[in-house]
Design an enzyme around this catalytic site. Structure first.
Site, PDB file in Angstrom:
ATOM      1  N   LYS A  19       0.845  -1.207   0.000  1.00 36.03           N
ATOM      2  CA  LYS A  19       0.000   0.000   0.000  1.00 36.03           C
ATOM      3  C   LYS A  19       0.884   1.263   0.000  1.00 36.03           C
ATOM      4  O   LYS A  19       2.097   1.171  -0.031  1.00 36.03           O
ATOM      5  CB  LYS A  19      -0.960  -0.043   1.187  1.00 36.03           C
ATOM      6  CG  LYS A  19      -1.763  -1.354   1.292  1.00 36.03           C
ATOM      7  CD  LYS A  19      -2.771  -1.551   0.168  1.00 36.03           C
ATOM      8  CE  LYS A  19      -3.257  -2.975   0.016  1.00 36.03           C
ATOM      9  NZ  LYS A  19      -4.077  -3.514   1.085  1.00 36.03           N
TER      10      LYS A  19
HETATM   11  C1  LIG Z   1      -5.028  -4.631   1.507  1.00 34.05           C
HETATM   12  C2  LIG Z   1      -6.502  -4.532   1.509  1.00 34.05           C
HETATM   13  C3  LIG Z   1      -7.291  -4.839   2.639  1.00 34.05           C
HETATM   14  C4  LIG Z   1      -6.765  -5.501   3.873  1.00 34.05           C
HETATM   15  O1  LIG Z   1      -5.690  -4.937   4.435  1.00 34.05           O
HETATM   16  P1  LIG Z   1      -4.611  -5.821   5.246  1.00 34.05           P
HETATM   17  O2  LIG Z   1      -3.864  -4.753   5.963  1.00 34.05           O
HETATM   18  O3  LIG Z   1      -3.792  -6.549   4.236  1.00 34.05           O
HETATM   19  O4  LIG Z   1      -5.339  -6.729   6.164  1.00 34.05           O
HETATM   20  C5  LIG Z   1      -8.649  -4.597   2.573  1.00 34.05           C
HETATM   21  N1  LIG Z   1      -9.221  -4.123   1.464  1.00 34.05           N
HETATM   22  C6  LIG Z   1      -8.508  -3.852   0.359  1.00 34.05           C
HETATM   23  C7  LIG Z   1      -9.214  -3.319  -0.849  1.00 34.05           C
HETATM   24  C8  LIG Z   1      -7.136  -4.065   0.334  1.00 34.05           C
HETATM   25  O5  LIG Z   1      -6.447  -3.833  -0.783  1.00 34.05           O
END
Ligand SMILES: *Cc1c(COP(=O)(O)O)cnc(C)c1O
Length: 392
Positions: free
Chosen positions: A190
């Site tokens: 991210k």
């Molecule tokens: C990465 C992601 C999540 C979950 O996040 P984590 O920190 O990996 O648990 C939820 N929704 C979307 C759209 C994501 O890309």
């Protein structure tokens, strides 16, 4: 400009974190301090995220999935409720409803933005609907004004899944200040990372208190919430919660990374603009459309391979580009197609736009530390592959 692609020696990934010496020092400082969890680094990280997006409260969790789970709890989502989301998202966006005993309802996307279609959403609301989890897919904010209006009319809670859209704005207002609750993920792919981590931001004190409770076993020392008080050591468990806490090492890394967010977003926007410029006049390639109200922070760059021009184009482009060490990906498989969801009875779900999207979408590498040469490499290879596939 040279067009001959340099032979790459290793796979260019689709996403990657950028950690520098300041980030490392921030983590080391915590390790040398008195608290490595439940200490002051959590508060400063939460404050930094809240201030950045313009929200009153931020609360950190061990990951974004736990944060979404907690948000469903805070919203009062429970057994028998329905929660509306998009099929084109990561599994966590709908799994969080299942964790609470609720039923996810998938509403088709629009084929321009790839985000949930507010018109279809309006028709999917029933007397059982409790919450909407719109997802800012690729970083492009959903049409939150229309969704918030529907929610207001029908008394629903909006939990914006902004895992892709930290740093994005809608009508020049930061994502995080637009919904009842907003979730950011700090997973390494991210925009900024804490290793693993998630944050919910909200302006609502009731939700804030429920989120805190859920994060730590449903335990409280708040005398206004307790049935009695046996003394200063006393606490009560007033609901079933979890241990969903973040460590101070993670929080320190996240806080240090937040300082670089705007620079990272600037670079992502620059790369996305170069891609779109390079591909927009290639017949058969569909570049991402941006809604006029959306200012994306570009988590993902999706290029679609039109089936009218390329027979089985996406699948063949995927292989050809991987062979050339361009680490392309596919985001995402419509969630209702997953075997687990099919076993729950989702085989009837029909989202034609999501299906068409899924057959044609390819994610190109996009991360702030990509060099200009990396970007040229992607562009040249994609263009060559487009020529080869069209002549086939
Ligand atoms: C990465 C992601 C999540 C979950 O996040 P984590 O920190 O990996 O648990 C939820 N929704 C979307 C759209 C994501 O890309």
């Amino acid at each position: 400009m040279k067009t001959a692609p340099l032979a790459r020696t290793e796979m260019l990934p689709y996403g990657k974190q950028a950690i520098d010496e300041d980030d490392i020092q921030a983590v080391v400082d915590v390790l040398r301090s008195d608290y490595i969890t439940q200490g002051p680094a959590i508060d400063s990280f939460e404050r930094r995220v809240a201030d950045y997006v313009g929200a009153r409260y931020a609360i950190a969790f061990c990951n974004g999935t736990a944060a979404l789970h907690a948000a469903c709890y805070a919203a009062g989502v429970g057994q028998g409720d329905e929660v509306i989301t998009t099929p084109i998202t990561f599994l966590a966006s709908s799994n969080c409803a299942l964790y609470m005993g609720a039923r996810p309802v998938f509403v088709d996307i629009k084929l321009d933005t790839y985000n949930i279609d507010p018109d279809r959403l309006a028709h999917a609301i029933t007397s059982r609907t409790k919450a909407i989890i719109p997802v800012d897919f690729t970083g492009q904010p959903v049409e939150i004004d229309r969704i918030a209006e529907l929610a207001r009319e029908r008394g629903l809670v909006v939990i914006q899944d902004a895992a892709h859209s930290l740093g994005s704005s809608y009508c020049h207002r930061k994502v995080g200040a637009l919904a009842d609750m907003t979730m950011f993920s700090f997973h390494p792919v991210k925009h900024v990372t804490s290793g693993e981590g998630g944050v919910i931001v909200t302006d609502n004190e009731h939700y804030y208190k429920r989120l805190q409770l859920f994060r730590s076993h449903g335990m409280t020392r708040d005398t206004t919430l307790m049935q009695k008080n046996d003394g200063p050591w006393y606490y009560e468990m007033i609901d079933l919660g979890y241990n969903f806490r973040m460590t101070d090492m993670q929080a320190a890394l996240g806080a240090s990374q937040m300082k670089k967010l705007d620079g990272f977003v600037r670079r992502r926007r620059e790369i996305a603009a170069r891609y779109s410029e390079a591909f927009s006049d290639v017949e058969g390639l569909i570049v991402p459309y941006q809604h006029p109200n959306a200012q994306s922070s570009w988590h993902l760059y999706i290029l679609r391979w039109d089936e009218k021009y390329f027979n089985d184009g996406r699948n063949r482009a995927f292989q050809a580009l991987r062979d050339r060490l361009i680490g392309v990906h596919v985001h995402y498989i419509p969630i209702y197609k997953q075997p687990y969801y099919r076993s729950l009875g989702y085989s009837y779900v029909d989202c034609p736009n999501a299906e068409e999207y899924y057959q044609t979408a390819l994610t190109l590498p996009l991360f702030p530390s990509m060099t200009d040469q990396d970007v040229r490499d992607v562009i040249n290879n994609v263009k060559e592959v487009a020529v080869i596939l069209k002549n086939d």
